[in-house]
Write an enzyme that holds these catalytic residues in place. Structure first.
Site, PDB file in Angstrom:
ATOM      1  N   ASP A 131       0.866  -1.183   0.000  1.00  0.00           N
ATOM      2  CA  ASP A 131       0.000   0.000   0.000  1.00  0.00           C
ATOM      3  C   ASP A 131       0.898   1.227   0.000  1.00  0.00           C
ATOM      4  OD1 ASP A 131       0.817  -0.744   2.654  1.00  0.00           O
ATOM      5  OD2 ASP A 131      -0.481   0.842   3.424  1.00  0.00           O
ATOM      6  N   GLU A 196      -0.065  -0.838   5.849  1.00  0.00           N
ATOM      7  CA  GLU A 196       1.034  -0.294   6.663  1.00  0.00           C
ATOM      8  C   GLU A 196       0.902   1.196   6.872  1.00  0.00           C
ATOM      9  OE1 GLU A 196       4.842   1.244   8.037  1.00  0.00           O
ATOM     10  OE2 GLU A 196       3.850   1.806   6.203  1.00  0.00           O
TER      11      GLU A 196
HETATM   12 ZN   LIG Z   1       6.763   1.900   4.250  1.00  0.00          ZN
END
Ligand SMILES: [Zn+2]
Ligand SMILES: *[C@@H]1O[C@H](CO)[C@@H](O)[C@H](O)[C@H]1NC(C)=O
Ligand SMILES: *[C@@H]1O[C@H](CO)[C@@H](O)[C@H](O)[C@H]1NC(C)=O
Ligand SMILES: *[C@@H]1O[C@H](CO)[C@@H](O)[C@H](O)[C@H]1NC(C)=O
Length: 506
Positions: A131, A196
């Site tokens: 992501d 994340e």
């Molecule tokens: Zn990262």
């Protein structure tokens, strides 16, 4: 006790054995093994850049659920690539997240994958995320953030460095061994997430759930989700944690007119400013009792390590646009970024912040600040120390207003043992590919995943970055240089080899 003759005989044998082992290692290193792999990686570099372009083109922004579909698409593409390398894939469900409007939204899954396993080899688990932070051309990008564009040897695009480039580099390192029909010297597992940049929701729980299964045969965990601090390659052994605080002062029932009430009441904002001002002095020193006392003392070895780090203070000054730092030397500045706590005040909610000169007395204000955590601070202790101290400062003001202190985030620091075998392998791999010894560095910011893996699995963890110091992760014009991307792929291929050369526990 052994007899002296036997003792010296065994010493001789030991020496002989050691020299045989050393000879073997050196013939293999200088020998055929890695050179063809490096050559393959060089030859394939345009193809590798093209794949990064395809990955960057997927706007897998995890910040809002509206774009989680793209995150899932990106995870699917990643899984397909791992399957092509012969990996077994599981999309682990990590449940739902409750949004601020109360809506439950299903989280993107986490990829757990494993390549063919040989019980005689050590097992390396590679963590990465696919992501990205949000990005728009209007934010000030020179090129379209989702169109990887090469300018002067740099590959510009959102996720190029954080973290799609490094994840692909790992996959390409595996591919290189396979293309040349060379056995990969370690067993490989992947844990790849898509949340994340939005707090890795669900990953802690998954790690706990899979500790006895997925993680049970893992020997080493590697994370390549950070950057060097100069042009020199680096191994990262520590990250600071973070305690985030809200300090709320509530006064009257509603906002008041300063012309009517000013001078006759205790103002919430005035109390809050005094509280915030009591936290840190003009030298950057934290004034909350107990905080500085908890910090692990600087060891001689550590001090020496700082002296050796390549870091151009003048260039750093220029790049950051800071005219004067709190400290004068490179060592002090890096130590205060990495191994001492720092306190930053971030903002005030409820303050009158619109342009103009409205003469309001806000009824309730919430100050926000955070303290970066280092060994041996303990977030739950820090919460107590800060709360007690602010209550004392507040009590001295004799204000009738209401004070509330809360700490919604308390992330611990992570620190690895730099003598850990994984660091030996990392150092050797850097030397092989770049011809230099890496700097041993830390991250001043917080990457909670390392500490979580450490706490739950107890496995050896290293951060092996390939991103350059000026990659601009999270900001406009994020990039990774073609050289870092390609040399980084070689580094990972060499790292597999060096891990297999460590004395094994089998
Ligand atoms: Zn990262
Ligand atoms: C991802 O793959 C799954 C099957 O593995 C499929 O059901 C889903 O539709 C795919 N999602 C996207 C966004 O490509
Ligand atoms: C996780 O598994 C390891 C063994 O692989 C064990 O040492 C450790 O205590 C486990 N952690 C938890 C939290 O149970
Ligand atoms: C660090 O690792 C080395 C090598 O494995 C070991 O000898 C040493 O005891 C470790 N130190 C600490 C503080 O755990």
């Amino acid at each position: 006790m052994q007899k002296p003759t036997r003792n010296s005989w065994s010493k001789t044998m030991a020496k002989l054995l050691i020299s045989i082992v050393v000879m073997q290692i050196s013939t293999e290193v200088s020998g055929s093994g890695l050179d063809p792999i490096f050559k393959y990686i060089d030859e394939q570099q345009n193809e590798f850049v093209q794949r990064l372009k395809e990955w960057v083109a997927i706007p897998s922004d995890s910040s809002e659920p509206q774009t989680w579909d793209e995150v899932v698409r990106m995870l699917n593409v990643t899984a397909d690539k791992i399957k092509m390398l012969g990996g077994n894939i599981e999309f682990a469900d990590v449940g739902s997240q409750k949004m601020s409007n109360g809506q439950l939204v299903h989280l993107p899954p986490v990829i757990l994958a494993e390549l063919k396993k040989d019980p005689k080899k050590p097992t390396l688990c590679i963590y990465g995320h696919v992501d990205v932070q949000s990005a728009k051309k209007e934010d000030g990008w020179t090129t379209d953030p989702y169109t990887l564009t090469e300018i002067n040897g740099n590959l510009y695009g959102r996720g190029a460095s954080d973290n799609k480039g490094p994840v692909l580099a790992w996959l390409h390192a595996v591919e290189a061994y396979q293309a040349l029909k060379q056995e990969i010297p370690v067993n490989i597992k992947f844990i790849i997430e898509g949340m994340e940049e939005a707090g890795s929701n669900g990953l802690d729980t998954l790690t706990e759930q899979r500790n006895m299964t997925f993680f049970s045969d893992v020997d080493y965990i590697v994370i390549s989700d950070n950057i060097w601090i100069s042009k020199k390659p680096a191994l990262t052994y520590a990250t600071r944690g973070n305690c985030f605080f809200f300090v709320e002062v509530e006064g009257q029932k509603q906002d008041m007119h300063s012309g009517v009430f000013g001078g006759s009441i205790h103002e919430a904002m005035t109390d809050l400013i005094a509280l915030l001002d009591s936290l840190v002095d003009s030298r950057g020193r934290i004034l909350v009792p107990g905080i500085n006392e908890a910090v692990a003392p600087l060891t001689e070895e550590e001090e020496k390590r700082y002296q050796g780090i390549e870091f151009d203070l003048e260039a750093h000054k220029k790049d950051s646009g800071v005219t004067k730092f709190l400290y004068d030397t490179k060592e002090e500045i890096l130590q205060h970024r990495w191994r001492y706590p720092s306190l930053s005040i971030h903002g005030i909610e409820g303050a009158f912040s619109a342009p103009g000169s409205k003469t309001v007395i806000p009824r309730k204000v919430i100050g926000k600040f955070s303290i970066r955590q280092v060994p041996n601070m303990d977030p739950s202790e820090v919460e107590k120390q800060v709360t007690k101290y602010l209550q004392k400062v507040f009590a001295e003001r004799n204000s009738p207003n209401q004070l509330k202190v809360t700490m919604p985030i308390g992330a611990k620091p992570w620190v690895a043992n730099v003598s850990d075998p994984q660091f030996v392998a990392g150092r050797r791999a850097v030397k092989t590919v770049f011809g230099v010894d890496p700097d041993l560095i830390c991250e001043g910011s917080t990457i909670p995943i390392a500490r979580n893996f450490q706490d739950v699995t107890g496995k050896s963890i290293i951060m092996l970055p390939i991103g350059g110091a000026d990659d601009g992760e999270h900001s406009q014009n994020e990039k990774m240089s073609r050289s870092n991307y390609i040399q980084g792929t070689k580094l990972f291929a060499a790292f597999f080899y060096e891990l297999s050369q460590l004395p094994q526990k089998y």
